[in-house]
Design a protein around this motif. Structure first.
Motif, mmCIF file in Angstrom:
data_model
loop_
_atom_site.group_PDB
_atom_site.id
_atom_site.type_symbol
_atom_site.label_atom_id
_atom_site.label_comp_id
_atom_site.label_asym_id
_atom_site.label_seq_id
_atom_site.Cartn_x
_atom_site.Cartn_y
_atom_site.Cartn_z
ATOM 1 N N SER A 166 58.653 23.874 6.352
ATOM 2 C CA SER A 166 58.884 23.459 4.969
ATOM 3 C C SER A 166 58.738 21.953 4.747
ATOM 4 O O SER A 166 58.839 21.155 5.682
ATOM 5 C CB SER A 166 60.303 23.857 4.566
ATOM 6 O OG SER A 166 61.231 23.083 5.303
ATOM 7 N N MET A 180 67.394 18.843 -5.295
ATOM 8 C CA MET A 180 67.983 20.128 -5.714
ATOM 9 C C MET A 180 69.497 20.011 -5.689
ATOM 10 O O MET A 180 70.179 20.334 -6.648
ATOM 11 C CB MET A 180 67.586 21.226 -4.714
ATOM 12 C CG MET A 180 66.261 21.839 -4.944
ATOM 13 S SD MET A 180 66.392 23.361 -5.886
ATOM 14 C CE MET A 180 66.786 24.521 -4.606
ATOM 15 N N PRO A 190 61.515 23.941 -0.234
ATOM 16 C CA PRO A 190 61.937 24.908 0.782
ATOM 17 C C PRO A 190 60.955 26.052 1.026
ATOM 18 O O PRO A 190 61.075 26.748 2.028
ATOM 19 C CB PRO A 190 63.255 25.462 0.207
ATOM 20 C CG PRO A 190 63.742 24.427 -0.747
ATOM 21 C CD PRO A 190 62.505 23.803 -1.324
ATOM 22 N N ILE A 191 59.992 26.256 0.113
ATOM 23 C CA ILE A 191 59.025 27.339 0.360
ATOM 24 C C ILE A 191 57.614 26.788 0.515
ATOM 25 O O ILE A 191 56.646 27.536 0.601
ATOM 26 C CB ILE A 191 59.052 28.409 -0.767
ATOM 27 C CG1 ILE A 191 58.819 27.774 -2.145
ATOM 28 C CG2 ILE A 191 60.361 29.182 -0.754
ATOM 29 C CD1 ILE A 191 58.521 28.796 -3.240
ATOM 30 N N LYS A 214 54.739 27.910 2.696
ATOM 31 C CA LYS A 214 54.962 27.645 4.122
ATOM 32 C C LYS A 214 54.997 28.963 4.874
ATOM 33 O O LYS A 214 54.867 30.032 4.271
ATOM 34 C CB LYS A 214 56.277 26.907 4.297
ATOM 35 C CG LYS A 214 57.516 27.791 4.100
ATOM 36 C CD LYS A 214 58.758 27.074 4.621
ATOM 37 C CE LYS A 214 60.009 27.897 4.478
ATOM 38 N NZ LYS A 214 60.399 28.654 5.645
ATOM 39 N N GLU A 215 55.207 28.900 6.158
ATOM 40 C CA GLU A 215 55.450 30.114 6.942
ATOM 41 C C GLU A 215 56.735 30.750 6.408
ATOM 42 O O GLU A 215 57.615 30.040 5.939
ATOM 43 C CB GLU A 215 55.644 29.738 8.414
ATOM 44 C CG GLU A 215 56.824 28.763 8.567
ATOM 45 C CD GLU A 215 57.033 28.205 9.954
ATOM 46 O OE1 GLU A 215 56.090 28.215 10.744
ATOM 47 O OE2 GLU A 215 58.156 27.742 10.233
ATOM 48 N N THR A 216 56.870 32.041 6.477
ATOM 49 C CA THR A 216 58.055 32.780 6.009
ATOM 50 C C THR A 216 58.692 32.219 4.734
ATOM 51 O O THR A 216 59.840 31.794 4.738
ATOM 52 C CB THR A 216 59.161 32.853 7.107
ATOM 53 O OG1 THR A 216 59.607 31.538 7.407
ATOM 54 C CG2 THR A 216 58.648 33.519 8.373
ATOM 55 N N ASN A 218 60.673 32.315 1.502
ATOM 56 C CA ASN A 218 61.586 33.220 0.785
ATOM 57 C C ASN A 218 61.599 32.813 -0.697
ATOM 58 O O ASN A 218 62.528 32.185 -1.185
ATOM 59 C CB ASN A 218 62.982 33.150 1.398
ATOM 60 C CG ASN A 218 63.905 34.234 0.874
ATOM 61 O OD1 ASN A 218 63.612 34.862 -0.135
ATOM 62 N ND2 ASN A 218 65.019 34.434 1.555
ATOM 63 N N SER A 221 64.612 34.185 -3.034
ATOM 64 C CA SER A 221 65.906 33.515 -2.976
ATOM 65 C C SER A 221 65.855 32.166 -3.697
ATOM 66 O O SER A 221 66.785 31.796 -4.416
ATOM 67 C CB SER A 221 66.323 33.316 -1.520
ATOM 68 O OG SER A 221 67.479 32.528 -1.442
ATOM 69 N N LEU A 222 64.757 31.446 -3.520
ATOM 70 C CA LEU A 222 64.666 30.145 -4.187
ATOM 71 C C LEU A 222 64.597 30.325 -5.703
ATOM 72 O O LEU A 222 65.237 29.598 -6.462
ATOM 73 C CB LEU A 222 63.461 29.348 -3.681
ATOM 74 C CG LEU A 222 63.414 27.909 -4.209
ATOM 75 C CD1 LEU A 222 64.575 27.074 -3.650
ATOM 76 C CD2 LEU A 222 62.097 27.218 -3.875
ATOM 77 N N ARG A 225 67.880 30.879 -7.111
ATOM 78 C CA ARG A 225 68.630 29.621 -7.197
ATOM 79 C C ARG A 225 68.183 28.808 -8.418
ATOM 80 O O ARG A 225 68.997 28.200 -9.105
ATOM 81 C CB ARG A 225 68.425 28.808 -5.915
ATOM 82 C CG ARG A 225 69.206 27.510 -5.861
ATOM 83 C CD ARG A 225 70.698 27.760 -5.887
ATOM 84 N NE ARG A 225 71.467 26.525 -5.796
ATOM 85 C CZ ARG A 225 72.759 26.438 -6.045
ATOM 86 N NH1 ARG A 225 73.436 27.510 -6.399
ATOM 87 N NH2 ARG A 225 73.394 25.293 -5.938
#
Ligand code: SF4
Ligand code: SF4
Lengths: 269, 389
Positions: A166, A180, A190-191, A214-216, A218, A221-222, A225
């Motif tokens: 990230s 954030m 974060p993504i 990015k890799e994995t 999410n 979830s972000l 938020r």
């Protein structure tokens, strides 16, 4: 000692703004240093001279948006030993992939006086949708140092150092205060794939996701938020519909929120 | 020689002066971009005078205080590991001329740094990193040089934050070891002073250079009641009873899936953690291949590369990464280094963009412990619980 043939480097342009090629042009000092080791065989931004293929290393900028380019990318692939796509257009379809979410014919009829002259595809797609790609370098535009790193890795036969983690990693290493957490500003860091050096947060802005997922990632979830921070479904759609809108994780998430927008509209009717 | 001294706020600048005269780079809290971070201090004016922080899971806000306290906040996003174990360091360089390769060892200057405002939890964190970097058979020379040159001015917390739980981890709120000087800030009406205590001969020497007087009993008691009040204010708690066995036994608890659905694997928790110490090495070479450098950078167990071995990542799922991190921090750290890896500073809770709270994760796992659950099942229906695996 055996004389080694200088590897030929070619740059190819598809639907794009040329910004990534300019990053390469920006590397002139570094490239001059290796002029003896590499031959620049095709680089439209720098010179109209084209050296015949095959090419050892092809850097491909831009996305596929026309029937003509759909054919041309196969020619480029055939002429290239190692093909690297550079930038958000080539790796994800670019900003022009916003058309993918709409009816392109409608656009054409509104924008052009003679729509019949326009030959375009319904969708703007990344190069990897059409031909085998050996390496993808992310960014809108790409980071000059990462481009040099890819060329370097190619020349020395190593793996390029372009981590897929990230933006937050670099953001925290820099000591930037998280926008954030401390300001409540939605941030795609974060993504988003590292590579820019976390520039935007260091100027108190949220990350725009220029380097794509990015890799994995999410995204779900972000996005949840972001809603908690006050973003509407429409806001979330917009945040994700940028240079990397068509990148799979971003696309899925924005479409999920678009559905919610529609549903809410239907309900309020 | 009295054990405690009183240092007036009006004379506080003398402390910075004394440290600078001795060649220390003074680093401490200062306000930047909406948070209290650690950076170089020129004078007491750079301190977060009159500021405090309000923290919750995923939220941090600066607020004005009603007074002019210098240390009236808790902890921010930075920790001292930024200075003792920097985020990026060049380890060595190599140059090639013709067929000759010359390796150039990095000459790491040992900076003399004075840390102003070290919290009790941070002293514990430093002592944990001491064990990691200095305790084993391989000593990190870089950390050693920085650590040995450091002068630590602890400041006891006058308040605890909403994400603090140092009391649960036996790591605060009062600094009881590992400092050169320890201060408690006391503000009462127009009075503003510090109760000071030296922890080392050098601390004592510096204290003697400042205008001070011996403390009265009542002042020592006042400081004591501040420490007590702070201990009562902890926003979070963790029940650490048998925590190692609890987590070891719950590797297959469904809660890990739940946390994985929320976790971004962004690494923020590990980056802000004052004890997380992992690094990666990156080799950079110039285009010509004549110059190479090896860099050490902070890494995190939340990235895929971190557990990459031949053939792929051992921990490919976010579930396995979060479980690894939390279980290491709170359980296997005890086996590895003889203490918990958590000091209860609450940074991982505050600075997690999606407010994941390890104290909550522990609580849920404890309340639904797989061991008791299967036992309950056994008594309920006479069957042994199904293996959750
Ligand atoms: S500002 Fe954005 S990129 Fe930086 S740590 Fe926060 S969420 Fe991540
Ligand atoms: S727990 Fe929070 S800070 Fe840590 S990796 Fe997951 S989302 Fe990021």
């Amino acid at each position: 000692m055996k004389r080694i043939r200088k590897p030929k480097l070619a740059v190819w342009k598809f639907a794009s703004c040329d910004g990534c090629q300019l990053s390469l042009l920006d590397c002139e000092d570094e490239l001059l240093a290796v002029a003896g080791k590499i031959e620049i065989a095709n680089f439209p931004e720098a010179s109209s001279k084209i050296v015949k293929g095959p090419y050892d290393l092809s850097l491909v900028e831009g996305s596929i948006t026309t029937p003509h380019d759909e054919i041309r990318i196969h020619e480029v692939r055939r002429a290239s030993k190692f093909l690297v796509t550079i930038g958000a257009c080539a790796t994800a379809g670019g900003i022009q992939a916003l058309r993918n979410f709409k009816d392109v014919k409608e656009f054409i009829s509104i924008v052009y006086a003679h729509p019949e002259y326009i030959s375009t595809l319904n969708k703007s797609t990344p190069i990897a949708d059409h031909v085998k790609v050996d390496f993808e370098l992310r960014g809108c535009p790409i980071n000059k140092d990462q481009l040099l790193e890819v060329i370097r890795a190619y020349l020395h036969g190593s793996k390029p150092n372009t981590p897929a983690y990230s933006v937050c990693m670099e953001c925290k290493r820099c000591g930037t205060v998280c926008v954030m957490v401390a300001h409540g500003t939605p941030c795609l860091g974060p993504i988003t794939h590292d590579g820019c050096g976390a520039i935007c947060p260091s100027y108190n802005r949220g990350c725009y996701g220029c380097f794509g997922p990015k890799e994995t990632p999410n995204t779900d979830s972000l996005a949840a938020r972001f809603s908690e921070l006050g973003a509407t479904n429409q806001d979330i759609v917009q945040v994700l519909r940028n240079f990397n809108a068509w990148a799979e994780p971003f696309r899925r998430e924005s479409e999920a929120h678009e559905k919610k927008v529609r549903k809410n509209k239907d309900n309020s009717r | 020689m009295p054990e405690h001294s009183i240092l007036q706020r009006a004379h506080f600048e003398q402390l910075l002066g004394a440290l600078k005269t001795r060649g220390y780079r003074v680093i401490g809290p200062t306000v930047r971009d909406g948070a209290i971070v650690y950076d170089d201090l020129n004078s007491t004016d750079d301190l977060p005078v009159g500021w405090t922080d309000e923290q919750e899971g995923g939220t941090y806000r600066l607020k004005r205080r009603g007074d002019a306290a210098l240390f009236g906040y808790v902890v921010g996003p930075h920790s001292w590991k930024r200075f003792l174990h920097p985020p990026a360091v060049r380890l060595w360089q190599a140059n090639r001329t013709g067929k000759n390769i010359q390796i150039e060892e990095e000459k790491h200057a040992a900076p003399k740094m004075a840390f102003l405002g070290v919290r009790a939890c941070e002293l514990h964190a430093i002592s944990i990193q001491d064990k990691v970097f200095l305790g084993g058979s391989f000593v990190d020379p870089l950390y050693k040089a920085r650590r040995e040159g450091a002068f630590l001015v602890a400041v006891n917390c006058g308040q605890a934050g909403n994400t603090c739980f140092c009391a649960s981890m036996n790591a605060g709120p009062k600094a009881d070891f590992g400092f050169d000087l320890a201060l408690t800030e006391i503000i009462e009406g127009s009075e503003h002073y510090f109760l000071a205590e030296a922890g080392t001969p050098l601390g004592e020497e510096i204290l003697q250079e400042l205008e001070h007087r011996p403390a009265e009993n009542i002042e020592v008691e006042k400081a004591g009641s501040i420490h007590e009040k702070t201990a009562q204010q902890m926003g979070r708690t963790v029940d650490t009873t048998g925590i190692k066995d609890l987590l070891y036994a719950n590797m297959e608890h469904p809660r890990w899936d739940d946390v994985a659905s929320r976790c971004l694997a962004c690494s923020n928790c590990t980056m802000v953690c004052p004890t997380c110490f992992c690094t990666t090495v990156e080799d950079v070479t110039d285009l010509k291949g004549d110059h190479a450098e090896r860099w050490q950078k902070w890494d995190s167990c939340f990235t895929a590369d971190f557990s990459y071995i031949h053939g792929g990542s051992v921990r490919s799922s976010t579930k396995s990464r979060y479980r690894q991190w939390m279980t290491h921090k709170l359980a296997s750290w005890i086996d590895q280094f003889g203490s918990s890896g958590c000091v209860g500073c609450g940074r991982c809770i505050t600075w997690c963009p999606v407010a994941i709270d390890l104290t909550e994760e522990v609580r849920v796992i404890r309340a639904t412990d797989i061991r008791t659950k299967s036992m309950a099942k056994e008594t309920d229906d006479g069957n042994t619980g199904t293996n959750p695996r």
